[in-house]
Design a protein around this motif. Structure first.
Motif, short mmCIF file in Angstrom:
data_model
loop_
_atom_site.label_atom_id
_atom_site.label_comp_id
_atom_site.label_asym_id
_atom_site.label_seq_id
_atom_site.Cartn_x
_atom_site.Cartn_y
_atom_site.Cartn_z
N ILE A 24 1.77 -8.48 -1.61
CA ILE A 24 2.59 -7.28 -1.84
C ILE A 24 3.96 -7.46 -1.21
N LEU A 25 3.98 -7.91 0.06
CA LEU A 25 5.27 -8.08 0.74
C LEU A 25 6.12 -9.18 0.12
N SER A 26 5.47 -10.26 -0.31
CA SER A 26 6.20 -11.38 -0.92
C SER A 26 6.83 -10.99 -2.25
N SER A 27 6.18 -10.13 -2.99
CA SER A 27 6.71 -9.77 -4.31
C SER A 27 7.67 -8.59 -4.27
N SER A 28 7.80 -7.94 -3.11
CA SER A 28 8.69 -6.80 -2.98
C SER A 28 10.09 -7.24 -2.60
N LYS A 29 11.09 -6.63 -3.22
CA LYS A 29 12.48 -6.95 -2.90
C LYS A 29 13.02 -6.04 -1.79
N SER A 30 12.24 -5.03 -1.40
CA SER A 30 12.66 -4.10 -0.35
C SER A 30 11.49 -3.88 0.61
N PRO A 31 11.76 -3.30 1.77
CA PRO A 31 10.68 -3.06 2.73
C PRO A 31 9.57 -2.18 2.14
N VAL A 32 8.35 -2.44 2.56
CA VAL A 32 7.19 -1.68 2.09
C VAL A 32 6.65 -0.90 3.29
N ALA A 33 6.59 0.41 3.15
CA ALA A 33 6.12 1.28 4.24
C ALA A 33 4.64 1.04 4.51
N GLY A 34 4.27 1.14 5.79
CA GLY A 34 2.87 0.99 6.18
C GLY A 34 1.99 2.01 5.48
N VAL A 35 2.50 3.24 5.30
CA VAL A 35 1.75 4.28 4.60
C VAL A 35 1.47 3.87 3.16
N ALA A 36 2.47 3.26 2.51
CA ALA A 36 2.30 2.82 1.12
C ALA A 36 1.25 1.70 1.03
N LEU A 37 1.29 0.77 1.99
CA LEU A 37 0.29 -0.30 2.02
C LEU A 37 -1.11 0.29 2.23
N ALA A 38 -1.21 1.23 3.17
CA ALA A 38 -2.50 1.86 3.46
C ALA A 38 -3.05 2.56 2.22
N LYS A 39 -2.20 3.28 1.52
CA LYS A 39 -2.64 4.00 0.32
C LYS A 39 -3.09 3.02 -0.77
N GLU A 40 -2.27 1.97 -0.98
CA GLU A 40 -2.61 1.00 -2.03
C GLU A 40 -3.90 0.25 -1.73
N LEU A 41 -4.16 -0.02 -0.46
CA LEU A 41 -5.34 -0.80 -0.08
C LEU A 41 -6.51 0.09 0.36
N ASP A 42 -6.31 1.40 0.30
CA ASP A 42 -7.35 2.38 0.61
C ASP A 42 -7.92 2.21 2.02
N VAL A 43 -7.01 2.08 2.99
CA VAL A 43 -7.38 2.01 4.40
C VAL A 43 -6.41 2.90 5.18
N SER A 44 -6.66 3.06 6.46
CA SER A 44 -5.75 3.85 7.29
C SER A 44 -4.50 3.05 7.64
N ARG A 45 -3.46 3.75 8.05
CA ARG A 45 -2.24 3.09 8.47
C ARG A 45 -2.50 2.23 9.70
N GLN A 46 -3.41 2.66 10.56
CA GLN A 46 -3.74 1.89 11.76
C GLN A 46 -4.37 0.54 11.39
N VAL A 47 -5.17 0.49 10.34
CA VAL A 47 -5.75 -0.78 9.88
C VAL A 47 -4.63 -1.71 9.42
N ILE A 48 -3.63 -1.15 8.73
CA ILE A 48 -2.49 -1.95 8.28
C ILE A 48 -1.74 -2.51 9.49
N VAL A 49 -1.51 -1.70 10.52
CA VAL A 49 -0.83 -2.15 11.73
C VAL A 49 -1.60 -3.31 12.36
N GLN A 50 -2.92 -3.20 12.42
CA GLN A 50 -3.75 -4.27 12.99
C GLN A 50 -3.70 -5.53 12.11
N ASP A 51 -3.73 -5.35 10.79
CA ASP A 51 -3.64 -6.50 9.87
C ASP A 51 -2.31 -7.21 10.02
#
Length: 187
Positions: free
Chosen positions: A13-40
């Motif tokens: 996701i980050l490699s294909s994005s031309k702009s920053p991707v919010a942690g909340v957006a990653l969490a929503k897309e991957l169906d996990v909490s924002r805290q899981v994204i921070v740990q990942d």
């Protein structure tokens, strides 16, 4: 989806994005909490991923690579000098190809990045039954050279020119590989 799969997906996701991707957006897309994204993200960074945090989200540093096609000519006994000149100056010889008037473009991958690669390549040629591709076109051939900057490519081109390895582009060749330097190259 397990943690390894999710982290691979984050990299994609980050490699294909031309702009920053919010942690909340990653969490929503991957169906996990924002805290899981921070740990990942922390795990990915610990494993060498160049992920940066901004006030608008996460960015991954893309390795910028520059490339240039150079037409060269030399004798068989000068192959090592030609390839070593390129890698010693910081270049990566991606491929070799020839333009044949009858058969068109004939290309082979090389992936030569070091003097060790040069020696291995020359040993394969020496011990095999094949000859150098350049011999199909009287020694004239092209290399796609990759490097970390245009300045490195300029230095490689200049060194090859000084050693007499750069060749003139002919009228029948289908592409202007020289760009703005064509007149200088033909001089």
């Amino acid at each position: 989806m397990n943690g390894d799969e999710r982290r691979k997906k984050i990299i994609n996701i980050l490699s294909s994005s031309k702009s920053p991707v919010a942690g909340v957006a990653l969490a929503k897309e991957l169906d996990v909490s924002r805290q899981v994204i921070v740990q990942d993200i922390a795990l990915l960074r610990a494993n060498g991923a160049a992920i940066f945090s901004t006030n608008r989200g996460y960015l991954i540093q893309a390795d910028k690579q520059y490339s240039r096609v150079l037409k060269v000519v030399h004798e068989d006994d000068e192959v090592e000098e030609e390839l070593s000149t390129i890698v010693d100056a910081g270049g990566h010889v991606k491929d070799v190809f020839v333009y044949h008037k009858v058969y068109g473009v004939i290309r082979a991958n090389m992936d030569i990045k070091s003097r060790r690669d040069v020696r291995n390549y020359l040993e394969e040629i020496r011990t095999g039954k094949s000859s150098l591709l350049k011999n199909v076109t009287s020694g004239y051939h092209y290399h796609t050279i990759c490097a970390e900057s245009e300045e490195v490519l300029d230095a490689i081109q200049e060194e090859l020119k000084q050693k007499g390895f750069l060749a003139k582009l002919q009228d029948y060749e289908p592409v202007d590989f020289w760009g703005d330097n064509e007149d200088e190259a033909k001089a």
